[in-house]
Design a protein around this motif. Structure first.
Motif, PDB file in Angstrom:
ATOM      1  N   PRO A  17       0.829  -1.214   0.000  1.00 51.81           N
ATOM      2  CA  PRO A  17       0.000   0.000   0.000  1.00 51.81           C
ATOM      3  C   PRO A  17       0.855   1.253   0.000  1.00 51.81           C
ATOM      4  N   PRO A  18       0.352   2.356  -0.573  1.00 47.94           N
ATOM      5  CA  PRO A  18       1.123   3.601  -0.576  1.00 47.94           C
ATOM      6  C   PRO A  18       1.208   4.200   0.820  1.00 47.94           C
ATOM      7  N   VAL A  19       2.237   5.005   1.035  1.00 48.81           N
ATOM      8  CA  VAL A  19       2.384   5.681   2.322  1.00 48.81           C
ATOM      9  C   VAL A  19       1.569   6.967   2.304  1.00 48.81           C
ATOM     10  N   PRO A  20       1.100   7.418   3.481  1.00 45.17           N
ATOM     11  CA  PRO A  20       0.324   8.669   3.530  1.00 45.17           C
ATOM     12  C   PRO A  20       1.170   9.868   3.132  1.00 45.17           C
ATOM     13  N   ARG A  21       0.525  10.846   2.558  1.00 40.98           N
ATOM     14  CA  ARG A  21       1.194  12.109   2.266  1.00 40.98           C
ATOM     15  C   ARG A  21       1.296  12.944   3.538  1.00 40.98           C
ATOM     16  N   PRO A  22       2.258  13.874   3.566  1.00 36.74           N
ATOM     17  CA  PRO A  22       2.401  14.698   4.769  1.00 36.74           C
ATOM     18  C   PRO A  22       1.169  15.551   5.017  1.00 36.74           C
ATOM     19  N   THR A  23       0.826  15.711   6.278  1.00 37.83           N
ATOM     20  CA  THR A  23      -0.346  16.510   6.642  1.00 37.83           C
ATOM     21  C   THR A  23       0.004  17.968   6.906  1.00 37.83           C
ATOM     22  N   SER A  24       1.298  18.275   6.972  1.00 37.55           N
ATOM     23  CA  SER A  24       1.744  19.658   7.160  1.00 37.55           C
ATOM     24  C   SER A  24       2.967  19.897   6.294  1.00 37.55           C
ATOM     25  N   PRO A  25       3.211  21.144   5.898  1.00 32.13           N
ATOM     26  CA  PRO A  25       4.365  21.432   5.038  1.00 32.13           C
ATOM     27  C   PRO A  25       5.680  21.077   5.725  1.00 32.13           C
ATOM     28  N   ALA A  26       6.654  20.669   4.920  1.00 29.04           N
ATOM     29  CA  ALA A  26       7.984  20.381   5.453  1.00 29.04           C
ATOM     30  C   ALA A  26       8.688  21.680   5.839  1.00 29.04           C
ATOM     31  N   HIS A  27       9.620  21.547   6.745  1.00 32.31           N
ATOM     32  CA  HIS A  27      10.490  22.682   7.082  1.00 32.31           C
ATOM     33  C   HIS A  27      11.349  23.024   5.870  1.00 32.31           C
ATOM     34  N   VAL A  28      11.719  24.271   5.739  1.00 33.54           N
ATOM     35  CA  VAL A  28      12.643  24.691   4.687  1.00 33.54           C
ATOM     36  C   VAL A  28      13.947  25.126   5.352  1.00 33.54           C
ATOM     37  N   ILE A  29      15.029  24.432   4.999  1.00 38.39           N
ATOM     38  CA  ILE A  29      16.347  24.735   5.548  1.00 38.39           C
ATOM     39  C   ILE A  29      16.775  26.133   5.103  1.00 38.39           C
ATOM     40  N   ARG A  30      17.415  26.882   5.993  1.00 39.21           N
ATOM     41  CA  ARG A  30      17.823  28.258   5.670  1.00 39.21           C
ATOM     42  C   ARG A  30      19.158  28.317   4.937  1.00 39.21           C
ATOM     43  N   ASP A  31      20.132  27.507   5.376  1.00 41.13           N
ATOM     44  CA  ASP A  31      21.470  27.630   4.810  1.00 41.13           C
ATOM     45  C   ASP A  31      22.250  26.340   5.039  1.00 41.13           C
ATOM     46  N   ASP A  32      23.492  26.325   4.566  1.00 41.40           N
ATOM     47  CA  ASP A  32      24.343  25.137   4.650  1.00 41.40           C
ATOM     48  C   ASP A  32      24.587  24.718   6.099  1.00 41.40           C
ATOM     49  N   GLU A  33      24.806  25.694   6.951  1.00 43.47           N
ATOM     50  CA  GLU A  33      25.096  25.389   8.348  1.00 43.47           C
ATOM     51  C   GLU A  33      23.925  24.676   9.009  1.00 43.47           C
ATOM     52  N   GLU A  34      22.716  25.156   8.744  1.00 44.03           N
ATOM     53  CA  GLU A  34      21.546  24.491   9.326  1.00 44.03           C
ATOM     54  C   GLU A  34      21.385  23.086   8.768  1.00 44.03           C
ATOM     55  N   ALA A  35      21.670  22.896   7.491  1.00 45.33           N
ATOM     56  CA  ALA A  35      21.546  21.569   6.885  1.00 45.33           C
ATOM     57  C   ALA A  35      22.441  20.557   7.606  1.00 45.33           C
ATOM     58  N   ILE A  36      23.669  20.931   7.882  1.00 43.05           N
ATOM     59  CA  ILE A  36      24.592  20.037   8.585  1.00 43.05           C
ATOM     60  C   ILE A  36      24.099  19.774  10.006  1.00 43.05           C
ATOM     61  N   ARG A  37      23.649  20.808  10.676  1.00 45.54           N
ATOM     62  CA  ARG A  37      23.171  20.662  12.053  1.00 45.54           C
ATOM     63  C   ARG A  37      21.955  19.723  12.124  1.00 45.54           C
ATOM     64  N   VAL A  38      21.021  19.895  11.215  1.00 47.60           N
ATOM     65  CA  VAL A  38      19.827  19.047  11.193  1.00 47.60           C
ATOM     66  C   VAL A  38      20.200  17.601  10.866  1.00 47.60           C
ATOM     67  N   ALA A  39      21.150  17.426   9.949  1.00 47.03           N
ATOM     68  CA  ALA A  39      21.586  16.070   9.585  1.00 47.03           C
ATOM     69  C   ALA A  39      22.168  15.347  10.799  1.00 47.03           C
ATOM     70  N   HIS A  40      22.994  16.018  11.586  1.00 47.49           N
ATOM     71  CA  HIS A  40      23.574  15.398  12.776  1.00 47.49           C
ATOM     72  C   HIS A  40      22.486  15.030  13.792  1.00 47.49           C
ATOM     73  N   ALA A  41      21.504  15.898  13.955  1.00 48.61           N
ATOM     74  CA  ALA A  41      20.427  15.614  14.904  1.00 48.61           C
ATOM     75  C   ALA A  41      19.614  14.396  14.472  1.00 48.61           C
ATOM     76  N   LEU A  42      19.294  14.326  13.194  1.00 52.32           N
ATOM     77  CA  LEU A  42      18.551  13.171  12.688  1.00 52.32           C
ATOM     78  C   LEU A  42      19.379  11.895  12.782  1.00 52.32           C
ATOM     79  N   ALA A  43      20.659  11.990  12.456  1.00 56.23           N
ATOM     80  CA  ALA A  43      21.532  10.811  12.482  1.00 56.23           C
ATOM     81  C   ALA A  43      21.570  10.206  13.882  1.00 56.23           C
TER      82      ALA A  43
END
Length: 416
Positions: A17-43
């Motif tokens: 079966p297909p997975v549900p679509r998101p019910t709220s918009p995704a966050h939009v990363i501001r810059d490279d530094e935030e992208a790295i920080r978010v990646a470490h938190a998720l990891a």
């Protein structure tokens, strides 16, 4: 006569079966530094269940939702369309960070990010606005590219025919990483002239059957199995001219490739980190070493030093490849694209070799106890060996050598 039919066989016939679509918009990363920080938190979160998911073949539904909703799946959407448009150096680092925690999750993002790059290259502004808008909302692209049973990886039988405002697609795919967990599934299909397009189908479309039959010993939770395309209708608004990305010098293939290299860099780093942790806490020193701790064994110290140097070299070349890609994307020409392809090929060689070496060396240095099922450390080797088979490194050596010796630029296709 009653015939018993298992739930698994019924699911194979109907598809997952297909997975549900998101019910709220995704966050939009501001810059490279935030992208790295978010990646470490998720990891940090992904790492906690990675071994169990591998052992039980559990799909990362919640983890993938967190990943795409974090904004990291839109980091290469151009600024002109509301995206962060981070450096490809940063994008590769993000994938490597996530892949160190769970390389299956890192790999699932690969084709999505590659499709985003392709849309930037080949789509008109109206189509870009439509599809980038979907990505920024948190919609995930999957993958229905490769086929088995054809003479070469670049040969396709899947095709489409015109049907007014839509096209109708027919075919069968395999190695469909991400399709099971996607909201939209880009299908590589040929038109009447033999040109390849991405026909981006809704995962819920009638006739689109995604079968969870991936059985490889590594990268187990990528669900890279079969997709059956049975008279699937795709609106022409979602028909992307993939062939244009290889008609002139463009970096589309190199983007797909650098993400593959980043996955392997992540596997290598985690294998080395786990080796160090095991040797420090569980491995006994060899009887002839005269040491009280295995971590003081001079031969082990030398081996860890070598692995660390090779890893750092691979990561440095990966960064260099990302910067070369930035230049090729911003200013595409025969020279800039070739430079990016070559840099990415070099990174593919080094990340492949350190991933396989580190995940194998782990057992030699950590000892017999490291092979026990309770540790599941063999997942690093299984993941490295499976993922690095994506395309042969011996041909990367050939491409690099032919350019250095004869001035021949790399070929244009999705593996280069």
């Amino acid at each position: 006569m009653n015939i018993a039919v298992s739930a698994q066989s019924l699911e194979s016939a109907r598809g997952a079966p297909p997975v549900p679509r998101p019910t709220s918009p995704a966050h939009v990363i501001r810059d490279d530094e935030e992208a790295i920080r978010v990646a470490h938190a998720l990891a940090k979160t992904f790492r906690e269940g990675a071994s169990e998911r591998d052992s039980t073949n559990r799909r990362p539904y919640a983890e993938l939702d967190a990943f795409s909703q974090s904004g990291l799946w839109s980091i290469n959407v151009p600024k002109a369309f509301g995206g962060p448009e981070v450096s490809y150096k940063t994008l590769a680092q993000v994938v490597a960070i996530v892949s160190a925690a769970d390389p299956s999750i890192g790999q699932i993002s690969q084709n999505h990010l590659g499709i985003v790059a392709a849309i930037r290259t080949v789509s008109d502004p109206e189509q870009q606005a439509l599809l980038f808008g979907e990505v920024l909302k948190g919609i995930r692209f999957g993958n229905a590219f490769s086929e088995i049973g054809t003479p070469r990886a670049t040969d396709f039988k899947t095709h489409f025919v015109d049907d007014g405002d839509h096209v109708i697609v027919r075919g069968k795919k395999f190695y469909s990483t991400g399709a099971l967990l996607a909201h939209l599934v880009p299908i590589v299909a040929l038109d009447g002239e033999g040109r390849a397009w991405y026909a981006i189908a809704d995962r819920r479309a009638p006739g689109l059957i995604v079968i969870d039959d991936w059985s490889a010993f590594g990268q187990r939770t990528t669900a890279s199995g079969t997709v059956i395309i049975d008279e699937v209708r795709v609106p022409k608004t979602h028909l992307v001219p993939a062939w244009k990305g290889y008609e002139h010098p463009r970096s589309d293939g190199a983007v797909f490739q650098i993400i593959q290299a980043a996955v392997d860099a992540g596997i290598a780093r985690e294998a080395i980190d786990d080796t160090v942790a095991f040797v420090r806490t569980k491995t006994r020193p060899w009887v002839d070493s005269g040491q009280d701790r295995a971590s003081d064994d001079p031969y082990t110290i030398q081996a860890i030093g070598e692995l660390t140097i090779r890893l750092h070299a691979a990561e440095a070349i990966l960064d260099r490849a990302g910067l070369a890609l930035d230049e090729a994307v911003a200013n595409p020409s025969a020279e800039t694209v070739a430079a990016a392809q070559l840099a990415v090929a070099e990174s593919k060689v080094l990340t492949t070799e350190i991933a396989v070496l580190a995940s194998s060396k782990l057992f030699e240095l950590a000892g017999t106890r490291s092979t026990l099922a309770e540790s599941n450390l063999d997942r690093h080797w299984r993941n490295a060996r499976t993922h690095t088979l994506h395309d042969p490194v011996r041909w990367k050596y050939a491409i690099i050598g032919n350019h250095a010796l004869n001035g021949v630029n790399p070929p244009f296709h999705a593996w280069s």
